[in-house]
Design a protein around this motif. Structure first.
Motif, PDB file in Angstrom:
ATOM      1  N   ASP A  83      36.257  -1.981 -11.145  1.00 56.15           N
ATOM      2  CA  ASP A  83      37.601  -1.408 -11.185  1.00 56.15           C
ATOM      3  C   ASP A  83      37.619  -0.019 -10.565  1.00 56.15           C
ATOM      4  O   ASP A  83      38.575   0.354  -9.872  1.00 56.15           O
ATOM      5  N   ARG A  84      36.575   0.763 -10.800  1.00 52.25           N
ATOM      6  CA  ARG A  84      36.510   2.101 -10.211  1.00 52.25           C
ATOM      7  C   ARG A  84      36.473   2.007  -8.679  1.00 52.25           C
ATOM      8  O   ARG A  84      37.190   2.739  -7.986  1.00 52.25           O
ATOM      9  N   SER A  85      35.661   1.103  -8.161  1.00 50.39           N
ATOM     10  CA  SER A  85      35.552   0.956  -6.708  1.00 50.39           C
ATOM     11  C   SER A  85      36.872   0.502  -6.101  1.00 50.39           C
ATOM     12  O   SER A  85      37.265   0.953  -5.016  1.00 50.39           O
ATOM     13  N   LYS A  86      37.578  -0.399  -6.801  1.00 52.33           N
ATOM     14  CA  LYS A  86      38.869  -0.865  -6.300  1.00 52.33           C
ATOM     15  C   LYS A  86      39.873   0.276  -6.253  1.00 52.33           C
ATOM     16  O   LYS A  86      40.652   0.413  -5.297  1.00 52.33           O
ATOM     17  N   PHE A  87      39.856   1.112  -7.271  1.00 52.29           N
ATOM     18  CA  PHE A  87      40.787   2.237  -7.290  1.00 52.29           C
ATOM     19  C   PHE A  87      40.481   3.209  -6.156  1.00 52.29           C
ATOM     20  O   PHE A  87      41.401   3.711  -5.491  1.00 52.29           O
ATOM     21  N   ILE A  88      39.210   3.483  -5.935  1.00 53.19           N
ATOM     22  CA  ILE A  88      38.831   4.407  -4.867  1.00 53.19           C
ATOM     23  C   ILE A  88      39.310   3.880  -3.517  1.00 53.19           C
ATOM     24  O   ILE A  88      39.824   4.638  -2.672  1.00 53.19           O
ATOM     25  N   LYS A  89      39.158   2.578  -3.297  1.00 52.10           N
ATOM     26  CA  LYS A  89      39.632   1.996  -2.045  1.00 52.10           C
ATOM     27  C   LYS A  89      41.149   2.087  -1.927  1.00 52.10           C
ATOM     28  O   LYS A  89      41.693   2.308  -0.838  1.00 52.10           O
ATOM     29  N   TRP A  90      41.850   1.910  -3.052  1.00 49.06           N
ATOM     30  CA  TRP A  90      43.304   2.084  -3.010  1.00 49.06           C
ATOM     31  C   TRP A  90      43.661   3.532  -2.708  1.00 49.06           C
ATOM     32  O   TRP A  90      44.547   3.813  -1.887  1.00 49.06           O
ATOM     33  N   ALA A  91      42.951   4.471  -3.336  1.00 43.28           N
ATOM     34  CA  ALA A  91      43.203   5.894  -3.089  1.00 43.28           C
ATOM     35  C   ALA A  91      42.977   6.239  -1.624  1.00 43.28           C
ATOM     36  O   ALA A  91      43.743   7.025  -1.031  1.00 43.28           O
ATOM     37  N   GLU A  92      41.967   5.648  -1.006  1.00 42.69           N
ATOM     38  CA  GLU A  92      41.720   5.878   0.417  1.00 42.69           C
ATOM     39  C   GLU A  92      42.853   5.319   1.277  1.00 42.69           C
ATOM     40  O   GLU A  92      43.136   5.829   2.366  1.00 42.69           O
ATOM     41  N   THR A  93      43.511   4.286   0.766  1.00 34.84           N
ATOM     42  CA  THR A  93      44.600   3.643   1.502  1.00 34.84           C
ATOM     43  C   THR A  93      45.882   4.464   1.465  1.00 34.84           C
ATOM     44  O   THR A  93      46.647   4.489   2.437  1.00 34.84           O
ATOM     45  N   VAL A  94      46.128   5.145   0.342  1.00 35.73           N
ATOM     46  CA  VAL A  94      47.433   5.776   0.093  1.00 35.73           C
ATOM     47  C   VAL A  94      47.887   6.702   1.217  1.00 35.73           C
ATOM     48  O   VAL A  94      49.052   6.611   1.663  1.00 35.73           O
ATOM     49  N   PRO A  95      47.057   7.608   1.745  1.00 32.55           N
ATOM     50  CA  PRO A  95      47.567   8.480   2.819  1.00 32.55           C
ATOM     51  C   PRO A  95      48.051   7.718   4.055  1.00 32.55           C
ATOM     52  O   PRO A  95      48.869   8.229   4.820  1.00 32.55           O
ATOM     53  N   PHE A  96      47.559   6.495   4.226  1.00 32.82           N
ATOM     54  CA  PHE A  96      47.964   5.687   5.371  1.00 32.82           C
ATOM     55  C   PHE A  96      49.254   4.905   5.117  1.00 32.82           C
ATOM     56  O   PHE A  96      49.731   4.197   6.008  1.00 32.82           O
ATOM     57  N   THR A  97      49.800   5.017   3.909  1.00 41.58           N
ATOM     58  CA  THR A  97      51.023   4.283   3.577  1.00 41.58           C
ATOM     59  C   THR A  97      52.287   5.120   3.780  1.00 41.58           C
ATOM     60  O   THR A  97      53.371   4.696   3.382  1.00 41.58           O
ATOM     61  N   MET A  98      52.171   6.297   4.369  1.00 39.59           N
ATOM     62  CA  MET A  98      53.357   7.125   4.588  1.00 39.59           C
ATOM     63  C   MET A  98      54.438   6.335   5.321  1.00 39.59           C
ATOM     64  O   MET A  98      54.164   5.640   6.283  1.00 39.59           O
ATOM     65  N   ARG A  99      55.656   6.430   4.816  1.00 38.54           N
ATOM     66  CA  ARG A  99      56.871   5.739   5.262  1.00 38.54           C
ATOM     67  C   ARG A  99      56.963   4.315   4.748  1.00 38.54           C
ATOM     68  O   ARG A  99      57.969   3.639   4.977  1.00 38.54           O
ATOM     69  N   ASN A 100      55.952   3.846   4.052  1.00 41.15           N
ATOM     70  CA  ASN A 100      56.066   2.621   3.270  1.00 41.15           C
ATOM     71  C   ASN A 100      56.472   3.047   1.860  1.00 41.15           C
ATOM     72  O   ASN A 100      56.018   4.101   1.388  1.00 41.15           O
ATOM     73  N   PRO A 101      57.312   2.263   1.166  1.00 40.07           N
ATOM     74  CA  PRO A 101      57.725   2.678  -0.188  1.00 40.07           C
ATOM     75  C   PRO A 101      56.552   2.879  -1.146  1.00 40.07           C
ATOM     76  O   PRO A 101      56.683   3.594  -2.147  1.00 40.07           O
ATOM     77  N   LEU A 102      55.413   2.263  -0.864  1.00 45.18           N
ATOM     78  CA  LEU A 102      54.244   2.457  -1.723  1.00 45.18           C
ATOM     79  C   LEU A 102      53.865   3.925  -1.842  1.00 45.18           C
ATOM     80  O   LEU A 102      53.355   4.350  -2.878  1.00 45.18           O
ATOM     81  N   TYR A 103      54.087   4.701  -0.804  1.00 45.20           N
ATOM     82  CA  TYR A 103      53.738   6.120  -0.855  1.00 45.20           C
ATOM     83  C   TYR A 103      54.589   6.853  -1.889  1.00 45.20           C
ATOM     84  O   TYR A 103      54.084   7.632  -2.697  1.00 45.20           O
ATOM     85  N   HIS A 104      55.880   6.578  -1.882  1.00 46.97           N
ATOM     86  CA  HIS A 104      56.769   7.172  -2.877  1.00 46.97           C
ATOM     87  C   HIS A 104      56.447   6.651  -4.280  1.00 46.97           C
ATOM     88  O   HIS A 104      56.328   7.426  -5.232  1.00 46.97           O
ATOM     89  N   TRP A 105      56.361   5.321  -4.417  1.00 50.14           N
ATOM     90  CA  TRP A 105      56.125   4.733  -5.733  1.00 50.14           C
ATOM     91  C   TRP A 105      54.831   5.245  -6.348  1.00 50.14           C
ATOM     92  O   TRP A 105      54.777   5.557  -7.537  1.00 50.14           O
ATOM     93  N   THR A 106      53.772   5.295  -5.546  1.00 49.82           N
ATOM     94  CA  THR A 106      52.473   5.734  -6.054  1.00 49.82           C
ATOM     95  C   THR A 106      52.564   7.116  -6.670  1.00 49.82           C
ATOM     96  O   THR A 106      52.089   7.348  -7.791  1.00 49.82           O
ATOM     97  N   HIS A 107      53.190   8.031  -5.965  1.00 47.78           N
ATOM     98  CA  HIS A 107      53.223   9.409  -6.464  1.00 47.78           C
ATOM     99  C   HIS A 107      54.248   9.601  -7.574  1.00 47.78           C
ATOM    100  O   HIS A 107      54.040  10.421  -8.485  1.00 47.78           O
ATOM    101  N   LEU A 108      55.333   8.845  -7.539  1.00 45.63           N
ATOM    102  CA  LEU A 108      56.264   8.878  -8.673  1.00 45.63           C
ATOM    103  C   LEU A 108      55.577   8.395  -9.949  1.00 45.63           C
ATOM    104  O   LEU A 108      55.735   8.999 -11.022  1.00 45.63           O
ATOM    105  N   GLU A 109      54.816   7.319  -9.854  1.00 46.01           N
ATOM    106  CA  GLU A 109      54.165   6.745 -11.036  1.00 46.01           C
ATOM    107  C   GLU A 109      53.070   7.662 -11.567  1.00 46.01           C
ATOM    108  O   GLU A 109      52.920   7.847 -12.784  1.00 46.01           O
TER     109      GLU A 109
END
Length: 468
Positions: A83-109
């Motif tokens: 689970d830790r490794s999966k989260f780290i990979k998701w965290a690495e993905t987040v900066p690349f999601t700019m302009r996708n709603p995931l970027y807003h949702w992630t930081h709102l949550e």
């Protein structure tokens, strides 16, 4: 940690009027989430998640699609990585999601549930994982705690006719939260796979105690399951369809088709659609008889990738927007019910934005003055529940119908961290009103527009749904 400098108090609110509208009228309203895919068992048992990956990444095909697009191995998505490794990979993905709603949702949550005012990325992934996972061990972050934080008043889950609804029953006396079932009988007419369908009917026989040999037997079982759901507080039904099929009954023998399937034979494509239409007509008349609200989610093209379907199964991130024809059969189906005054309150959601005006116009045909907003153009759904999609749905409804009667947002989510989507919707709605006022296209009547916004965000849904 990199500071979150964009989700501030006035995020998405670009005028002073919009800011007052949001903060003074809708920000603190409770939430009625009338369609989601949360686990009733987790709610009833007040489940405590061990870490943030379990509550945030499990089952979230929005995030999975983004990670696959970035080239991340399936091992870190649905595979056997920790689970830790999966989260780290998701965290690495987040900066690349700019302009996708995931970027807003992630930081709102992160901000709303965990008080994290930082931008998630590779450099702070471990720190945020530990911080959030520690909070998830506290009672404030159990399933009920998370719902309470967001002022969730009603949760309507999505439940198969086979379901016992025992967990809903356990929660019937909960003064703080209504946990209610919604009847989702898609498998009851899924005759495209004869083997799977017969297996499902055998399960229905066991649950109902009724043998299913004829189409009338099937109708009797479905009627009994609707009554069972009603006794457990169910007042909603929901259907996921490519389009709403309609055929005149005189053109085919549905009982003959049913016996054919029950005998292990395949139906033609035409027969499959005719059978679905017959079952749906029956179900919708039962909903009306019981005073239920019916929902139709139209337009998803599911299971596009057969290789990944075989590896991972359905609902794993390989569905997309379909381009099915909607208007003619939808009109005939609704008219069939309305012609005998058996059309329930109805909510119609479309997945193809090209159908926005089609649906907005269609619902007006069957609003007969008996109920405020009887037939609804449902909120922007799935691929459309982002800023642009919400604005377009709101504008289409405003241009063709009455936005003031709209029953507002829902999460349609499997995640207990998804409820800031209601905040997202509320900010977008208030900003649209604010822009109109600032441009002089609406009067600066804060009290009245504040009432309309409050109705859309909460009060319309509260009066529309017949919750007990």
């Amino acid at each position: 940690m990199a500071e979150n400098i964009f989700i501030k108090e006035d995020f998405l609110l670009h005028t002073e009027f919009a800011k007052r509208l949001y903060h003074d009228y809708v920000k603190d309203l409770p939430i009625i989430d009338y369609h989601n895919h949360l686990s009733p068992q987790m709610i009833a048992e007040d489940h405590q998640f061990e870490n943030i990956s379990q509550v945030w990444l499990y089952g979230d095909h929005y995030k999975w699609r983004a990670m696959r697009t970035l080239g991340i191995s399936e091992e870190f998505i649905t595979g056997n990585a920790t689970d830790r490794s999966k989260f780290i990979k998701w965290a690495e993905t987040v900066p690349f999601t700019m302009r996708n709603p995931l970027y807003h949702w992630t930081h709102l949550e992160l901000k709303r549930y965990f008080g994290i005012d930082a931008l998630l990325g590779k450099e702070n992934a471990e720190e945020i994982y530990d911080h959030c996972s520690k909070q998830l061990t506290q009672s404030s972050h159990s399933t009920k705690g998370l719902l309470s934080q967001m002022k969730v008043e009603v949760v309507c889950t999505t439940d198969d006719p086979l379901d016992s609804l025992d967990y809903h029953l356990e929660e019937q006396n909960n003064p703080n939260l209504k946990l209610l079932p919604a009847f989702r009988p898609d498998k009851a007419y899924a005759v495209q796979n004869t083997t799977a369908y017969n297996h499902y009917l055998n399960q229905l026989e066991e649950v109902s105690g009724i043998q299913i040999k004829t189409f009338d037997d099937l109708k009797e079982v479905l009627k009994s399951r609707i009554s069972y759901f009603h006794s457990r507080g169910g007042r909603l039904a929901d259907h996921g369809l490519n389009y709403l099929p309609y055929f005149e009954e005189e053109g085919f023998n549905v009982d003959h088709m049913f016996k054919k399937v029950r005998g292990g034979k395949e139906l033609s494509l035409l027969e499959i659609e005719q059978f679905k239409a017959s079952v749906l007509k029956f179900l919708c008349k039962q909903y009306h008889k019981n005073g239920w609200v019916q929902q139709f989610h139209l337009g998803a093209l599911r299971d596009n990738n057969s290789r990944m379907l075989n590896l991972l199964g359905p609902d794993t991130g390989f569905d997309s927007i379909g381009d099915f024809k909607q208007a003619a059969s939808l009109s005939k189906f609704l008219n069939h019910l309305d012609s005998t005054d058996q059309l329930s309150k109805t909510v119609i959601y479309n997945l193809n934005p090209a159908d926005n005006e089609v649906i907005a116009a269609m619902v007006g045909n069957f609003n007969d003055g008996s109920v405020k907003g009887k037939v609804q153009f449902g909120s922007a759904w799935w691929f459309l529940d982002q800023k642009d999609g919400m604005e377009k749905q709101i504008n289409s409804l405003s241009n063709i119908g009455l936005l003031s009667c709209f029953i507002g947002m829902l999460t349609d989510s499997r995640s207990f961290l998804s409820f800031p989507r209601h905040e997202y919707f509320r900010r977008i709605l208030c900003n649209l009103f604010g822009q109109d006022v600032t441009l002089g296209e609406l009067p600066r009547d804060e009290k009245w527009i504040g009432k309309l916004a409050s109705d859309i965000c909460y009060y319309n849904a509260k009066s529309y749904f017949p919750f007990k």
